[in-house]
Write a protein that holds these residues in place. Structure first.
Motif, PDB file in Angstrom:
ATOM      1  N   GLU A  35      13.199 -10.008  44.514  1.00 40.45           N
ATOM      2  CA  GLU A  35      14.205  -9.323  45.336  1.00 40.45           C
ATOM      3  C   GLU A  35      14.244  -9.905  46.745  1.00 40.45           C
ATOM      4  O   GLU A  35      15.313 -10.003  47.352  1.00 40.45           O
ATOM      5  N   ALA A  36      13.093 -10.298  47.281  1.00 38.56           N
ATOM      6  CA  ALA A  36      13.082 -10.943  48.601  1.00 38.56           C
ATOM      7  C   ALA A  36      13.831 -12.274  48.570  1.00 38.56           C
ATOM      8  O   ALA A  36      14.470 -12.663  49.560  1.00 38.56           O
ATOM      9  N   GLY A  37      13.771 -12.983  47.440  1.00 42.16           N
ATOM     10  CA  GLY A  37      14.541 -14.219  47.298  1.00 42.16           C
ATOM     11  C   GLY A  37      16.032 -13.971  47.355  1.00 42.16           C
ATOM     12  O   GLY A  37      16.787 -14.742  47.993  1.00 42.16           O
ATOM     13  N   HIS A  38      16.509 -12.893  46.697  1.00 45.75           N
ATOM     14  CA  HIS A  38      17.934 -12.539  46.784  1.00 45.75           C
ATOM     15  C   HIS A  38      18.340 -12.259  48.224  1.00 45.75           C
ATOM     16  O   HIS A  38      19.369 -12.759  48.708  1.00 45.75           O
ATOM     17  N   VAL A  39      17.546 -11.429  48.907  1.00 46.53           N
ATOM     18  CA  VAL A  39      17.900 -11.017  50.273  1.00 46.53           C
ATOM     19  C   VAL A  39      17.879 -12.211  51.218  1.00 46.53           C
ATOM     20  O   VAL A  39      18.802 -12.405  52.022  1.00 46.53           O
ATOM     21  N   THR A  40      16.835 -13.039  51.137  1.00 48.90           N
ATOM     22  CA  THR A  40      16.715 -14.170  52.053  1.00 48.90           C
ATOM     23  C   THR A  40      17.831 -15.187  51.842  1.00 48.90           C
ATOM     24  O   THR A  40      18.415 -15.718  52.788  1.00 48.90           O
TER      25      THR A  40
ATOM     26  N   THR B  63      30.923 -20.110  45.692  1.00 44.50           N
ATOM     27  CA  THR B  63      29.678 -20.869  45.626  1.00 44.50           C
ATOM     28  C   THR B  63      28.525 -20.114  46.276  1.00 44.50           C
ATOM     29  O   THR B  63      27.409 -20.080  45.741  1.00 44.50           O
ATOM     30  N   ASP B  64      28.771 -19.478  47.448  1.00 39.60           N
ATOM     31  CA  ASP B  64      27.716 -18.728  48.125  1.00 39.60           C
ATOM     32  C   ASP B  64      27.299 -17.514  47.298  1.00 39.60           C
ATOM     33  O   ASP B  64      26.114 -17.161  47.249  1.00 39.60           O
ATOM     34  N   ALA B  65      28.249 -16.854  46.646  1.00 36.87           N
ATOM     35  CA  ALA B  65      27.903 -15.717  45.795  1.00 36.87           C
ATOM     36  C   ALA B  65      27.034 -16.165  44.619  1.00 36.87           C
ATOM     37  O   ALA B  65      26.069 -15.490  44.247  1.00 36.87           O
ATOM     38  N   LEU B  66      27.358 -17.327  44.033  1.00 39.53           N
ATOM     39  CA  LEU B  66      26.566 -17.855  42.920  1.00 39.53           C
ATOM     40  C   LEU B  66      25.154 -18.229  43.392  1.00 39.53           C
ATOM     41  O   LEU B  66      24.166 -17.966  42.693  1.00 39.53           O
ATOM     42  N   CYS B  67      25.053 -18.791  44.572  1.00 32.19           N
ATOM     43  CA  CYS B  67      23.753 -19.156  45.121  1.00 32.19           C
ATOM     44  C   CYS B  67      22.893 -17.914  45.368  1.00 32.19           C
ATOM     45  O   CYS B  67      21.691 -17.910  45.105  1.00 32.19           O
ATOM     46  N   SER B  68      23.520 -16.847  45.869  1.00 28.73           N
ATOM     47  CA  SER B  68      22.789 -15.600  46.106  1.00 28.73           C
ATOM     48  C   SER B  68      22.295 -14.980  44.800  1.00 28.73           C
ATOM     49  O   SER B  68      21.203 -14.420  44.749  1.00 28.73           O
ATOM     50  N   MET B  69      23.107 -15.084  43.740  1.00 33.58           N
ATOM     51  CA  MET B  69      22.679 -14.560  42.438  1.00 33.58           C
ATOM     52  C   MET B  69      21.428 -15.262  41.926  1.00 33.58           C
ATOM     53  O   MET B  69      20.580 -14.647  41.271  1.00 33.58           O
ATOM     54  N   LEU B  70      21.298 -16.545  42.209  1.00 31.30           N
ATOM     55  CA  LEU B  70      20.172 -17.327  41.696  1.00 31.30           C
ATOM     56  C   LEU B  70      18.991 -17.341  42.659  1.00 31.30           C
ATOM     57  O   LEU B  70      17.991 -18.019  42.405  1.00 31.30           O
ATOM     58  N   GLY B  71      19.073 -16.603  43.777  1.00 27.87           N
ATOM     59  CA  GLY B  71      17.984 -16.587  44.742  1.00 27.87           C
ATOM     60  C   GLY B  71      16.702 -16.009  44.188  1.00 27.87           C
ATOM     61  O   GLY B  71      15.600 -16.462  44.531  1.00 27.87           O
ATOM     62  N   GLY B  72      16.798 -15.002  43.316  1.00 29.33           N
ATOM     63  CA  GLY B  72      15.600 -14.418  42.734  1.00 29.33           C
ATOM     64  C   GLY B  72      14.877 -15.386  41.816  1.00 29.33           C
ATOM     65  O   GLY B  72      13.636 -15.524  41.892  1.00 29.33           O
TER      66      GLY B  72
ATOM     67  N   ALA C  91      23.975 -24.769  42.802  1.00 21.14           N
ATOM     68  CA  ALA C  91      23.708 -23.498  43.485  1.00 21.14           C
ATOM     69  C   ALA C  91      22.214 -23.173  43.470  1.00 21.14           C
ATOM     70  O   ALA C  91      21.670 -22.665  44.462  1.00 21.14           O
ATOM     71  N   PHE C  92      21.529 -23.483  42.370  1.00 17.54           N
ATOM     72  CA  PHE C  92      20.098 -23.213  42.279  1.00 17.54           C
ATOM     73  C   PHE C  92      19.314 -24.090  43.271  1.00 17.54           C
ATOM     74  O   PHE C  92      18.395 -23.600  43.944  1.00 17.54           O
TER      75      PHE C  92
END
Length: 635
Positions: free
Chosen positions: A458-463, A505-514, A592-593
């Motif tokens: 979850e911290a990966g998503h937020v960051t 693209t930014d939304a896709l990157c945020s989804m893969l942050g976790g 994105a990843f």
């Protein structure tokens, strides 16, 4: 104390006559034929007893062969009256009748045995043998009446059970009658236009319909024609049925309302008959309004792939509806109002001008409309001073009117559970969280290692989202399980009508942050990102297939706004194009990843602090996140 009941208010189940009278007649007929068929029972004897005892005594006067199967023995009258061991019932009733009987296999064998017996006793008189046929009329009639009666009783029983499940009852005579609920002229409705918020444009178009019904002369004088049909289209929960109820309360004319599924019955032809009956009653009470909810039940497009969805009853019902919409005149005062959330599958013949002339599209409410909807549903609530409608409307983007009504009710339940005198802001926020993610599951067993992995995920998503220019601002993050999720992050998206490629693209990157955080801090990745991967895959495919935002397939879209393509087994592109789409989707996700991993690598120390705080406190709000990550900025 006696109670006088109004017969018109007596429930339909009490008005229906019972079947007791029919049961009485049936069993009366059964008993009559049973008594009619009953014959006096005679003592049965064997041939040896007849030959050696009765025939030898010389008291037999004659033998009567019945239907070539039974022989009845008649004795002399004086013998019957004197002989005490004779058990014939005719001793107490009549002395004229048979005293015994025995059965025979065939007439020929009986004749031979009788000849031998008479030769054995030559001194006896020659016996008189008669042959007769006896018809069992009672048994034959009963064999026909009994099965037929049982069949009739069973059929009436089924009809009675079916009618008990239908409001108002249903019998064989009124299967073809409409089941529409009628709001008569002058009856007050619980819903008016004041109770419908956030649909100003739709209410304006509907109110024109109401004005025509109230004052038709103003429109007819100018030669105007009111639309025959108005179709309400929109996602579930946007207020289509509520708007129709408001029309019933405002129009002041008879209002017939029913669902599309109420036309369909187990018997063929009932749907078309109910359509005819509905329009006939509406014309008799004109001006009037007919409201058909979920019209896609009977209005689904015909032809095409119907070989897989064959339903002749539905098609005949639709044909009758089309004929009725064309059948009555333009100004007869009968207006059809219909609602559906599946407008893409409706038959084109139903949508053309002259049937449903006007289509009103209802969308999910925007910020201003959500404020109005909140105010409507907050009227009966006792609110605390810290509740701000504008803040709640801003935190519920994409919510329908039904969702907002559910939030208000859940907030009241939270306040009652906490034994409060009023509903506070925290109750509304908890209600929003519950509607979005489900109830908290603090009892779910999670190991320390799993908790750590969830916190870093979850911290990966937020960051990741915090340092992306076009990502949505985070409002709260938690590692408390809710519903099927082990953790969640809440964002406050800005409402846009157009989404750019950078925002995609930014939304896709945020989804893969976790998943990127797990890959960066742990030796191996886990199944914790399954929901994120599902959303990311659909997101990437929509970029390529629908919006033409890929480099390989530029300015091309395979989106089908009609919905017909989804019913077809063939894809709108070739196998080679499908391979290009798959490769392009994989490339977009990979980029994105890698971007997410790059952001997390740069801000690795801040992510670790954020994950540690999550492990400690389990839930962090926006201000606490801001203290760790600083002001939002782009790379």
């Amino acid at each position: 104390m006696a109670i006088n009941r109004d017969p018109e208010k007596t429930p339909a189940s009490e008005k229906r006559p019972g079947l007791g009278w029919l049961y009485f007649i049936f069993f009366g007929v059964f008993i009559f034929f049973w008594l009619f068929n009953t014959q006096p029972e005679l003592p049965e004897i064997s041939w040896n007893k007849f030959e050696n005892e009765i025939l030898e005594s010389g008291n037999v006067t004659r033998l009567d062969v019945i239907n070539n199967q039974r022989v009845e023995v008649y004795l002399k009258k004086d013998t019957v009256q004197k002989k005490e061991d004779t058990k014939s019932i005719f001793e107490t009733q009549s002395t004229v009748g048979p005293s015994y009987f025995f059965n025979i296999g065939s007439v020929e064998v009986f004749y031979e045995q009788l000849q031998k017996a008479q030769e054995k006793f030559p001194d006896l008189e020659q016996l008189n043998v008669t042959y007769s046929t006896r018809e069992n009329w009672g048994g034959q009639i009963l064999s026909w009446v009994l099965p037929l009666g049982l069949l009739i009783l069973f059929w009436l029983f089924l009809l009675r059970r079916m009618s008990s499940r239908v409001p108002g009852g249903s019998t064989l005579a009124n299967f073809g009658k409409t089941k529409a609920r009628v709001t008569e002229q002058g009856q007050e409705s619980d819903v008016t236009f004041e109770d419908v918020a956030g649909l100003e444009e739709a209410k304006e178009e509907i109110y024109e319909l109401v004005n025509f019904l109230k004052a038709p002369d103003k429109y007819l004088y100018l030669g105007a024609k009111i639309p025959k049909g108005i179709l309400l289209l929109g996602p579930p929960g946007t207020g289509k049925t509520l708007l129709a109820k408001a029309v019933a309360g405002e129009a002041g004319v008879p209002f017939f309302s029913l669902s599309g599924s109420e036309f369909i019955e187990m018997f063929v032809g009932v749907g078309a008959a109910r359509v005819r009956d509905l329009f006939q009653k509406a014309k008799a009470r004109a001006p009037s309004i007919i409201f058909i909810d979920e019209i896609d039940t009977i209005g689904r497009a015909r032809g095409g792939t119907s070989i897989f969805h064959e339903n002749e009853e539905r098609d005949s019902t639709l044909n009758q509806l089309l004929a009725e919409l064309d059948g009555f005149g333009a100004n007869t005062g009968v207006i059809v109002l219909a609602a559906t959330n599946r407008g893409d599958i409706l038959d084109p013949a139903l949508l053309r001008p002259g049937r449903f002339d006007r289509h009103i599209q209802l969308e999910l409410p925007n910020l201003t409309e959500r404020k109005a909807i909140f105010k409507v549903h907050m009227r009966p609530l006792k609110l605390a001073n810290d509740v701000v409608v504008e803040d709640l409307a801003a935190q519920t983007p994409g919510f329908s009117g039904a969702d907002i009504a559910n939030i208000c009710n859940e907030a009241a339940l939270f306040a009652a559970h906490r034994e409060q005198k009023s509903i506070k802001k925290k109750d509304f926020l908890d209600a929003i969280d519950r509607v979005i993610g489900g109830m908290e599951k603090r009892s779910k067993i999670i190991t320390p290692e799993e908790k750590k992995r969830i916190a870093y995920h979850e911290a990966g998503h937020v960051t990741t989202s915090w340092y992306l220019k076009h990502s949505q601002p985070v409002q709260k993050v938690t590692i408390i399980p809710r519903g099927k999720s082990l953790g969640a992050s809440w964002y406050l998206p800005e409402e846009h009508q157009i989404i750019t490629k950078s925002e995609f693209t930014d939304a896709l990157c945020s989804m893969l942050g976790g998943r990127a955080a797990e890959d960066l801090f742990f030796d191996e990745i886990s199944s914790n990102a399954v929901d994120d991967l599902e959303k990311a895959t659909k997101h990437a495919y929509s970029m390529v297939i629908n919006y033409g935002l890929s480099d390989a397939l530029r300015n091309m879209s395979y989106y089908d706004s009609t919905g017909k393509m989804s019913q077809s087994l063939n894809k709108p592109y070739s196998e080679k194009t499908a391979e290009i789409i798959d490769e392009e989707v994989q490339a977009i996700i990979d980029r994105a990843f890698e971007q997410a991993k790059e952001i997390l690598t740069i801000h690795k120390s801040q992510l670790e602090i954020l994950a540690s705080k999550l492990i400690e406190k389990e839930t962090l709000l926006k201000d606490e996140i801001k203290e760790i990550l600083g002001e939002r900025s782009s790379l």
